[in-house]
Design a protein around this motif. Structure first.
Motif, PDB file in Angstrom:
ATOM      1  N   LEU A  42       0.810  -1.221   0.000  1.00 61.59           N
ATOM      2  CA  LEU A  42       0.000   0.000   0.000  1.00 61.59           C
ATOM      3  C   LEU A  42       0.842   1.269   0.000  1.00 61.59           C
ATOM      4  O   LEU A  42       0.391   2.313  -0.477  1.00 61.59           O
ATOM      5  CB  LEU A  42      -0.943   0.000   1.213  1.00 61.59           C
ATOM      6  N   THR A  43       2.053   1.196   0.541  1.00 60.29           N
ATOM      7  CA  THR A  43       2.888   2.398   0.638  1.00 60.29           C
ATOM      8  C   THR A  43       4.001   2.438  -0.400  1.00 60.29           C
ATOM      9  O   THR A  43       4.592   3.493  -0.629  1.00 60.29           O
ATOM     10  CB  THR A  43       3.533   2.499   2.032  1.00 60.29           C
ATOM     11  N   GLY A  44       4.327   1.288  -1.008  1.00 61.04           N
ATOM     12  CA  GLY A  44       5.443   1.232  -1.940  1.00 61.04           C
ATOM     13  C   GLY A  44       6.795   1.246  -1.262  1.00 61.04           C
ATOM     14  O   GLY A  44       7.824   1.440  -1.915  1.00 61.04           O
ATOM     15  N   ASN A  45       6.816   0.997   0.046  1.00 61.36           N
ATOM     16  CA  ASN A  45       8.063   1.030   0.814  1.00 61.36           C
ATOM     17  C   ASN A  45       8.770  -0.318   0.700  1.00 61.36           C
ATOM     18  O   ASN A  45       8.333  -1.318   1.272  1.00 61.36           O
ATOM     19  CB  ASN A  45       7.754   1.352   2.278  1.00 61.36           C
ATOM     20  N   ARG A  46       9.871  -0.341  -0.021  1.00 58.60           N
ATOM     21  CA  ARG A  46      10.617  -1.579  -0.267  1.00 58.60           C
ATOM     22  C   ARG A  46      11.156  -2.182   1.026  1.00 58.60           C
ATOM     23  O   ARG A  46      11.252  -3.413   1.161  1.00 58.60           O
ATOM     24  CB  ARG A  46      11.757  -1.292  -1.243  1.00 58.60           C
ATOM     25  N   ASP A  47      11.502  -1.331   1.985  1.00 62.00           N
ATOM     26  CA  ASP A  47      12.069  -1.834   3.238  1.00 62.00           C
ATOM     27  C   ASP A  47      11.145  -2.843   3.911  1.00 62.00           C
ATOM     28  O   ASP A  47      11.602  -3.808   4.532  1.00 62.00           O
ATOM     29  CB  ASP A  47      12.341  -0.680   4.207  1.00 62.00           C
ATOM     30  N   HIS A  48       9.841  -2.628   3.790  1.00 63.28           N
ATOM     31  CA  HIS A  48       8.908  -3.520   4.476  1.00 63.28           C
ATOM     32  C   HIS A  48       8.843  -4.905   3.834  1.00 63.28           C
ATOM     33  O   HIS A  48       8.385  -5.855   4.476  1.00 63.28           O
ATOM     34  CB  HIS A  48       7.522  -2.891   4.535  1.00 63.28           C
ATOM     35  N   ILE A  49       9.298  -5.027   2.592  1.00 68.36           N
ATOM     36  CA  ILE A  49       9.393  -6.369   1.996  1.00 68.36           C
ATOM     37  C   ILE A  49      10.496  -7.149   2.710  1.00 68.36           C
ATOM     38  O   ILE A  49      10.317  -8.320   3.071  1.00 68.36           O
ATOM     39  CB  ILE A  49       9.675  -6.292   0.488  1.00 68.36           C
ATOM     40  N   TYR A  50      11.642  -6.490   2.921  1.00 65.31           N
ATOM     41  CA  TYR A  50      12.708  -7.139   3.693  1.00 65.31           C
ATOM     42  C   TYR A  50      12.215  -7.486   5.095  1.00 65.31           C
ATOM     43  O   TYR A  50      12.489  -8.572   5.616  1.00 65.31           O
ATOM     44  CB  TYR A  50      13.918  -6.208   3.806  1.00 65.31           C
ATOM     45  N   HIS A  51      11.497  -6.539   5.706  1.00 65.51           N
ATOM     46  CA  HIS A  51      11.023  -6.762   7.074  1.00 65.51           C
ATOM     47  C   HIS A  51      10.061  -7.947   7.137  1.00 65.51           C
ATOM     48  O   HIS A  51      10.111  -8.751   8.076  1.00 65.51           O
ATOM     49  CB  HIS A  51      10.334  -5.502   7.600  1.00 65.51           C
ATOM     50  N   ALA A  52       9.176  -8.043   6.153  1.00 66.40           N
ATOM     51  CA  ALA A  52       8.228  -9.163   6.130  1.00 66.40           C
ATOM     52  C   ALA A  52       8.968 -10.489   6.033  1.00 66.40           C
ATOM     53  O   ALA A  52       8.649 -11.455   6.748  1.00 66.40           O
ATOM     54  CB  ALA A  52       7.258  -9.005   4.957  1.00 66.40           C
ATOM     55  N   ALA A  53       9.965 -10.556   5.152  1.00 63.34           N
ATOM     56  CA  ALA A  53      10.742 -11.792   5.007  1.00 63.34           C
ATOM     57  C   ALA A  53      11.559 -12.077   6.263  1.00 63.34           C
ATOM     58  O   ALA A  53      11.729 -13.237   6.660  1.00 63.34           O
ATOM     59  CB  ALA A  53      11.657 -11.686   3.790  1.00 63.34           C
ATOM     60  N   MET A  54      12.040 -11.016   6.900  1.00 68.55           N
ATOM     61  CA  MET A  54      12.877 -11.161   8.089  1.00 68.55           C
ATOM     62  C   MET A  54      12.111 -11.797   9.248  1.00 68.55           C
ATOM     63  O   MET A  54      12.671 -12.591  10.014  1.00 68.55           O
ATOM     64  CB  MET A  54      13.404  -9.785   8.501  1.00 68.55           C
ATOM     65  N   VAL A  55      10.821 -11.459   9.382  1.00 64.49           N
ATOM     66  CA  VAL A  55      10.045 -11.995  10.505  1.00 64.49           C
ATOM     67  C   VAL A  55       9.245 -13.234  10.117  1.00 64.49           C
ATOM     68  O   VAL A  55       8.563 -13.815  10.968  1.00 64.49           O
ATOM     69  CB  VAL A  55       9.096 -10.925  11.092  1.00 64.49           C
ATOM     70  N   ASP A  56       9.313 -13.636   8.850  1.00 65.05           N
ATOM     71  CA  ASP A  56       8.605 -14.849   8.453  1.00 65.05           C
ATOM     72  C   ASP A  56       9.207 -16.055   9.169  1.00 65.05           C
ATOM     73  O   ASP A  56      10.427 -16.266   9.125  1.00 65.05           O
ATOM     74  CB  ASP A  56       8.708 -15.046   6.940  1.00 65.05           C
ATOM     75  N   PRO A  57       8.399 -16.872   9.839  1.00 60.74           N
ATOM     76  CA  PRO A  57       8.951 -17.957  10.663  1.00 60.74           C
ATOM     77  C   PRO A  57       9.846 -18.936   9.906  1.00 60.74           C
ATOM     78  O   PRO A  57      10.935 -19.283  10.387  1.00 60.74           O
ATOM     79  CB  PRO A  57       7.699 -18.650  11.205  1.00 60.74           C
ATOM     80  N   HIS A  58       9.412 -19.394   8.746  1.00 62.74           N
ATOM     81  CA  HIS A  58      10.197 -20.389   8.014  1.00 62.74           C
ATOM     82  C   HIS A  58      11.458 -19.776   7.420  1.00 62.74           C
ATOM     83  O   HIS A  58      12.558 -20.341   7.537  1.00 62.74           O
ATOM     84  CB  HIS A  58       9.338 -21.011   6.913  1.00 62.74           C
ATOM     85  N   THR A  59      11.323 -18.601   6.806  1.00 58.54           N
ATOM     86  CA  THR A  59      12.484 -17.944   6.202  1.00 58.54           C
ATOM     87  C   THR A  59      13.539 -17.632   7.256  1.00 58.54           C
ATOM     88  O   THR A  59      14.737 -17.869   7.054  1.00 58.54           O
ATOM     89  CB  THR A  59      12.047 -16.655   5.488  1.00 58.54           C
ATOM     90  N   ALA A  60      13.096 -17.091   8.392  1.00 53.97           N
ATOM     91  CA  ALA A  60      14.030 -16.713   9.453  1.00 53.97           C
ATOM     92  C   ALA A  60      14.721 -17.924  10.067  1.00 53.97           C
ATOM     93  O   ALA A  60      15.851 -17.820  10.567  1.00 53.97           O
ATOM     94  CB  ALA A  60      13.292 -15.932  10.538  1.00 53.97           C
ATOM     95  N   ALA A  61      14.060 -19.078  10.032  1.00 63.64           N
ATOM     96  CA  ALA A  61      14.661 -20.286  10.597  1.00 63.64           C
ATOM     97  C   ALA A  61      15.757 -20.858   9.706  1.00 63.64           C
ATOM     98  O   ALA A  61      16.597 -21.636  10.170  1.00 63.64           O
ATOM     99  CB  ALA A  61      13.584 -21.341  10.828  1.00 63.64           C
ATOM    100  N   GLU A  62      15.773 -20.470   8.436  1.00 65.30           N
ATOM    101  CA  GLU A  62      16.700 -21.058   7.472  1.00 65.30           C
ATOM    102  C   GLU A  62      17.820 -20.117   7.030  1.00 65.30           C
ATOM    103  O   GLU A  62      18.917 -20.573   6.719  1.00 65.30           O
ATOM    104  CB  GLU A  62      15.924 -21.517   6.227  1.00 65.30           C
ATOM    105  N   LEU A  63      17.536 -18.806   6.972  1.00 67.12           N
ATOM    106  CA  LEU A  63      18.484 -17.866   6.374  1.00 67.12           C
ATOM    107  C   LEU A  63      18.926 -16.806   7.370  1.00 67.12           C
ATOM    108  O   LEU A  63      18.171 -16.433   8.276  1.00 67.12           O
ATOM    109  CB  LEU A  63      17.849 -17.176   5.161  1.00 67.12           C
ATOM    110  N   ASP A  64      20.146 -16.279   7.163  1.00 68.35           N
ATOM    111  CA  ASP A  64      20.577 -15.137   7.971  1.00 68.35           C
ATOM    112  C   ASP A  64      20.110 -13.848   7.292  1.00 68.35           C
ATOM    113  O   ASP A  64      19.532 -13.866   6.196  1.00 68.35           O
ATOM    114  CB  ASP A  64      22.089 -15.150   8.203  1.00 68.35           C
ATOM    115  N   LEU A  65      20.361 -12.724   7.929  1.00 62.98           N
ATOM    116  CA  LEU A  65      19.824 -11.460   7.430  1.00 62.98           C
ATOM    117  C   LEU A  65      20.390 -11.080   6.066  1.00 62.98           C
ATOM    118  O   LEU A  65      19.656 -10.591   5.191  1.00 62.98           O
ATOM    119  CB  LEU A  65      20.088 -10.346   8.445  1.00 62.98           C
TER     120      LEU A  65
END
Length: 451
Positions: free
Chosen positions: A406-429
């Motif tokens: 809704l805002t076009g803020n790219r940073d929040h895509i990183y943030h969404a992936a960062m807090v995703d349970p499965h992604t965060a369990a497998e990958l570093d930042l």
């Protein structure tokens, strides 16, 4: 299901809901098999048999097949329905009373393939990738703008219509529509009623004899009550888990029953990628133990694509179509609103005083009463705290994805992936940031610009 008390907070109802011959528009009608099922459900109600069914799709060939199928369904039911088709979306929506969405933005190729193959380069594996996880995030980002465009058209040409959404990621899309549009929307899924039938089979009980109450978020709702003639069926379900009798395809959910005390509504292959405990690149033993079908959705797509030519020939041939009513909710909703005959469904709606311990405004899946007044979500109150805590981990991802869209803020895509349970369990930042960059680049014009 038993009757429930309606909430005073939200009623999703188009004005002038009761009509003799409603216009029902199918957006994405080239999804021929699913459209066939919904059309059969709708026209099987005598009061809806004369409805105007307007089929819209961007693929004229698939649309032509769906027109043949819709006509055959009407003939099989002896329904005097009017069937029209168009590749003009605004024309399809003009004057509609109900709009059913069943689209897939970017399709299997390049959309789904991109969502699966690029994460694999990072050792991140998925099963379905249409609701949460990095695949669900990207699917949401490319689908939200299209759904908002549909809603804007509706605001201009059918502002009083009810939008019945079947598109995933369900919670993200419904949340974005609630924030970005004035169109009344309810998200529909078959996981609640479908899982109830599965559990009835596991227990050897007719599903019609089961009474349940369920609430949560889409694909992560839990049965807070599951009974037969007043008898709690949870002890019998726990015995299935404890005795190792869980069906192979349902080992994940029975394991969660052991750990949480409640049964979740979405399938094991879905649920396994919403949490950090089952899919790990260095733990193939978990994949085997819980029979987790990695890459399940691409396999399904490939199978359906391979079968399509044969199915199309059969649909377009002389063979009549057999119609059986399904457990989808669209037909009963339209029937209830047109006739005033009450129905109870499970819908995905904004959380406005419905579930106390989930964020206000997020999309929740709760029992809804439906009649001539529209879709009326019911108050659930507080869920067991550990269930709400688990749901919150998914709501966090949904919220940030919607915010990015809704805002076009790219940073929040990183943030969404960062807090995703499965992604965060497998990958570093660093890996997460790089993965998101690769996915955005691969999507190209399928995504709007982000800053």
């Amino acid at each position: 299901m038993s009757a429930v008390t309606a909430s005073p907070f939200t009623t999703l109802s188009p004005t002038n809901a009761s009509r003799t011959l409603p216009k029902i528009t199918f957006v994405g009608a080239g999804s021929t098999v699913f459209a066939k099922n919904l059309i059969g459900d709708i026209l099987s109600f005598p009061e809806l048999a004369g409805s105007h069914l307007c089929l819209y799709d961007i693929d004229p060939d698939r649309l032509a097949t769906s027109e043949v199928v819709a006509t055959k369904v009407a003939q099989a039911l002896g329904a005097p329905a009017t069937v029209t088709t168009t590749t003009d979306r605004r024309r399809a929506l003009e004057g509609a009373n109900y709009v059913l969405t069943m689209i897939q933005v970017a399709g299997y190729k390049p959309g789904t393939v991109t969502d699966f193959e690029i994460p694999k380069r990072y050792g991140l594996h998925q099963t379905i990738a249409d609701t949460l996880g990095i695949g669900g995030i990207m699917r949401g980002l490319r689908t939200i703008p299209v759904m908002l465009d549909i809603a804007r058209d509706m605001e201009e040409v059918c502002p009083d219509a009810l939008l019945l959404n079947y598109v995933n990621p369900m919670a993200m899309l419904c949340w974005a529509l609630d924030r970005g549009s004035s169109i009344a929307t309810v998200g529909l899924c078959h996981s609640v009623q479908g899982t109830a039938k599965e559990l009835a089979n596991d227990l050897g009980i007719p599903v019609a004899e089961i009474d349940y109450r369920c609430a949560g978020i889409n694909h992560m709702a839990f049965y807070t009550r599951f009974e037969r003639h007043g008898e709690d069926l949870y002890p019998a379900l726990r015995r299935i888990a404890e005795e190792g009798r869980a069906p192979e395809t349902n080992r994940v959910r029975y394991e969660m029953l052991r750990r949480l005390g409640y049964f979740v509504t979405e399938s094991s292959e879905h649920f396994s990628e919403y949490v950090p405990w089952f899919i790990k690149r260095d733990r193939p033993d978990l994949i085997d133990r819980f029979a987790i079908p990695l890459d399940e959705y691409p396999r399904r797509c490939e199978t359906q694509i391979a079968r399509w030519d044969t199915m199309r020939d059969r649909y377009e041939g002389e063979e009549p179509i057999t119609v059986e009513r399904t457990h989808e909710y669209a037909g009963p909703i339209i029937h209830a609103m047109e006739t005033g005959t009450p129905a109870v469904i499970y819908g995905n709606v904004p959380n406005r005083g419905l579930i106390d311990n989930l964020p206000q405004g997020c999309c929740v899946e709760v029992p809804c009463l439906v009649d001539a007044n529209g879709v009326q979500p019911t108050t659930v109150g507080a869920l067991p705290p550990h269930l709400a805590a688990l749901m919150q981990t998914n709501v966090n991802v949904q919220a940030l994805t919607v915010e990015a869209a809704l805002t076009g803020n790219r940073d929040h895509i990183y943030h969404a992936a960062m807090v995703d349970p499965h992604t965060a369990a497998e990958l570093d930042l660093d890996q997460i940031w790089s993965l998101v960059d690769d996915l955005i680049e691969a999507h190209g014009e399928w995504l709007p610009p982000f800053r």
